[in-house]
Design an enzyme around this catalytic site. Sequence first.
Site, mmCIF file in Angstrom:
data_model
loop_
_atom_site.group_PDB
_atom_site.id
_atom_site.type_symbol
_atom_site.label_atom_id
_atom_site.label_comp_id
_atom_site.label_asym_id
_atom_site.label_seq_id
_atom_site.Cartn_x
_atom_site.Cartn_y
_atom_site.Cartn_z
ATOM 1 N N ARG A 1 8.096 4.824 1.691
ATOM 2 C CA ARG A 1 8.749 5.432 2.860
ATOM 3 C C ARG A 1 9.035 6.918 2.653
ATOM 4 O O ARG A 1 9.265 7.633 3.632
ATOM 5 C CB ARG A 1 10.064 4.719 3.168
ATOM 6 C CG ARG A 1 9.865 3.352 3.768
ATOM 7 C CD ARG A 1 11.179 2.616 3.818
ATOM 8 N NE ARG A 1 10.970 1.208 4.068
ATOM 9 C CZ ARG A 1 10.934 0.650 5.264
ATOM 10 N NH1 ARG A 1 11.116 1.382 6.316
ATOM 11 N NH2 ARG A 1 10.728 -0.641 5.406
ATOM 12 N N GLY B 1 0.810 -1.220 0.000
ATOM 13 C CA GLY B 1 0.000 0.000 0.000
ATOM 14 C C GLY B 1 0.839 1.264 0.000
ATOM 15 O O GLY B 1 2.016 1.231 -0.350
ATOM 16 N N ALA B 2 0.199 2.391 0.419
ATOM 17 C CA ALA B 2 0.804 3.732 0.319
ATOM 18 C C ALA B 2 1.308 3.898 -1.119
ATOM 19 O O ALA B 2 2.475 4.191 -1.364
ATOM 20 C CB ALA B 2 1.914 3.941 1.341
ATOM 21 N N LEU B 3 0.398 3.687 -2.043
ATOM 22 C CA LEU B 3 0.765 3.574 -3.457
ATOM 23 C C LEU B 3 1.274 4.896 -4.023
ATOM 24 O O LEU B 3 0.770 5.969 -3.703
ATOM 25 C CB LEU B 3 -0.452 3.109 -4.267
ATOM 26 C CG LEU B 3 -1.019 1.749 -3.843
ATOM 27 C CD1 LEU B 3 -2.233 1.391 -4.704
ATOM 28 C CD2 LEU B 3 0.027 0.639 -3.914
ATOM 29 N N GLY C 1 5.452 4.756 -8.734
ATOM 30 C CA GLY C 1 6.219 3.529 -9.010
ATOM 31 C C GLY C 1 5.286 2.322 -9.069
ATOM 32 O O GLY C 1 5.343 1.502 -9.997
ATOM 33 N N HIS C 2 4.388 2.225 -8.076
ATOM 34 C CA HIS C 2 3.416 1.121 -8.092
ATOM 35 C C HIS C 2 2.519 1.235 -9.336
ATOM 36 O O HIS C 2 2.184 0.233 -9.965
ATOM 37 C CB HIS C 2 2.500 1.191 -6.868
ATOM 38 C CG HIS C 2 3.176 0.933 -5.560
ATOM 39 N ND1 HIS C 2 3.304 1.894 -4.595
ATOM 40 C CD2 HIS C 2 3.757 -0.180 -5.063
ATOM 41 C CE1 HIS C 2 3.930 1.384 -3.539
ATOM 42 N NE2 HIS C 2 4.228 0.133 -3.799
ATOM 43 N N ASP D 1 13.825 -2.761 -5.214
ATOM 44 C CA ASP D 1 14.127 -3.812 -4.230
ATOM 45 C C ASP D 1 14.858 -4.925 -4.965
ATOM 46 O O ASP D 1 14.306 -6.008 -5.218
ATOM 47 C CB ASP D 1 12.829 -4.301 -3.597
ATOM 48 C CG ASP D 1 12.142 -3.195 -2.826
ATOM 49 O OD1 ASP D 1 12.688 -2.775 -1.795
ATOM 50 O OD2 ASP D 1 11.102 -2.709 -3.289
ATOM 51 N N GLU E 1 12.345 -2.984 -9.520
ATOM 52 C CA GLU E 1 13.788 -3.270 -9.412
ATOM 53 C C GLU E 1 14.464 -2.467 -8.307
ATOM 54 O O GLU E 1 15.630 -2.685 -8.027
ATOM 55 C CB GLU E 1 14.480 -3.000 -10.764
ATOM 56 C CG GLU E 1 14.147 -4.073 -11.774
ATOM 57 C CD GLU E 1 14.649 -3.777 -13.178
ATOM 58 O OE1 GLU E 1 15.141 -2.657 -13.418
ATOM 59 O OE2 GLU E 1 14.520 -4.672 -14.026
ATOM 60 N N VAL F 1 11.258 3.814 -10.699
ATOM 61 C CA VAL F 1 10.664 5.099 -11.106
ATOM 62 C C VAL F 1 11.201 6.157 -10.138
ATOM 63 O O VAL F 1 11.237 5.931 -8.930
ATOM 64 C CB VAL F 1 9.120 5.040 -11.057
ATOM 65 C CG1 VAL F 1 8.522 6.363 -11.507
ATOM 66 C CG2 VAL F 1 8.602 3.892 -11.917
HETATM 67 O O1 PAF Z 1 7.982 -4.882 -1.905
HETATM 68 C C1 PAF Z 1 7.001 -4.912 -1.133
HETATM 69 O O2 PAF Z 1 6.186 -3.993 -1.064
HETATM 70 C C2 PAF Z 1 6.826 -6.123 -0.216
HETATM 71 O O3 PAF Z 1 8.059 -6.611 0.218
HETATM 72 C C3 PAF Z 1 5.975 -7.244 -0.865
HETATM 73 C C4 PAF Z 1 6.655 -7.823 -2.080
HETATM 74 C C5 PAF Z 1 4.614 -6.686 -1.253
HETATM 75 C C6 PAF Z 1 5.763 -8.368 0.141
HETATM 76 O O4 PAF Z 1 5.126 -7.929 1.295
#
Ligand code: PAF
Length: 281
Positions: free
Chosen positions: A190, A31-33, A36-37, A153, A151, A179
């Site tokens: 964050r 969440g907290a989109l 990038g999402h 993460d 990418e 992004v």
């Molecule tokens: O990258 C994230 O937001 C989290 O690590 C994930 C992949 C949704 C798993 O909780």
Amino acid sequence: MKIIKTKSELQTLVNQLKNSGKTIGLVPTMGALHNGHLQLIKRCANENDVCIVSIFVNPTQFNDKNDLEKYPRTLEADAKLLEQNHCFAVFAPEVDEIYDKEELTSVFEFDFGGLDKVMEGKYRPGHFNGVVQIVGKLFELSTPDRAYFGEKDFQQLAIIRHLVATKKYPLEIIGCPIVREESGLALSSRNALLNADEKLTATNIYKTLKESVKLQKSVKETINWVVTKLNNIDGLRVEYFEIVNGKTLQSIDNWDDADYIVGCITVFCGTVRLIDNIQYK
Ligand code: PAF
């Protein structure tokens, strides 16, 4: 757009979709989109008949309780954004829908083939056990044809590819480019925890990484240069910066040691932990 709270509702929906021959794309999120999402969601909606997004702040991947409590939760705003971005269904369960008591109090065991021993794994013990635990559950519940991850993460993406190969999940993992804001700051949920000054300070992370690509220095000197430069900026503290083989995630000593080389960094900006990475080769 459907908002789904239970595993059984999700499985019923997925069965209906599969029975009518639809392909399913999954975007797992906490969440907290942000934009990038949205890039992952747009790509998912384009490449599949339906796009399902999960929103679940997964407690088992937080080794720091404070970090879990502080993590931004904005379900209402997220749902609005998803509605406007071709999301077919959101899976947003409560914690007790996903985990029983035992799962919440023990560490999920998984063989990471060493991928968890470096970088984030070293500094966040148990973090990736929680990530593969939730991602495995989401894959089993929603049986997607494709799943989309950012990418940013970088280590998480490598570990999820390893999970899929180990468990032989019949799905494709799609890694999507980082992004960034115009300032270069990598988008992250964050970032919402940074005040305006910190946000400006945090732009030095990518600026420094970008400059480091142009240095004609050894691997060791490049690492020292980046760490020293960032640690000299008020408000920043580097937790680690490693230059690794992008496939094995093992540190390299020389630029000739691998064909695919990535620098991965974690920096505290005030109390907010930010990660980023850059490709050298
Ligand atoms: O990258 C994230 O937001 C989290 O690590 C994930 C992949 C949704 C798993 O909780």
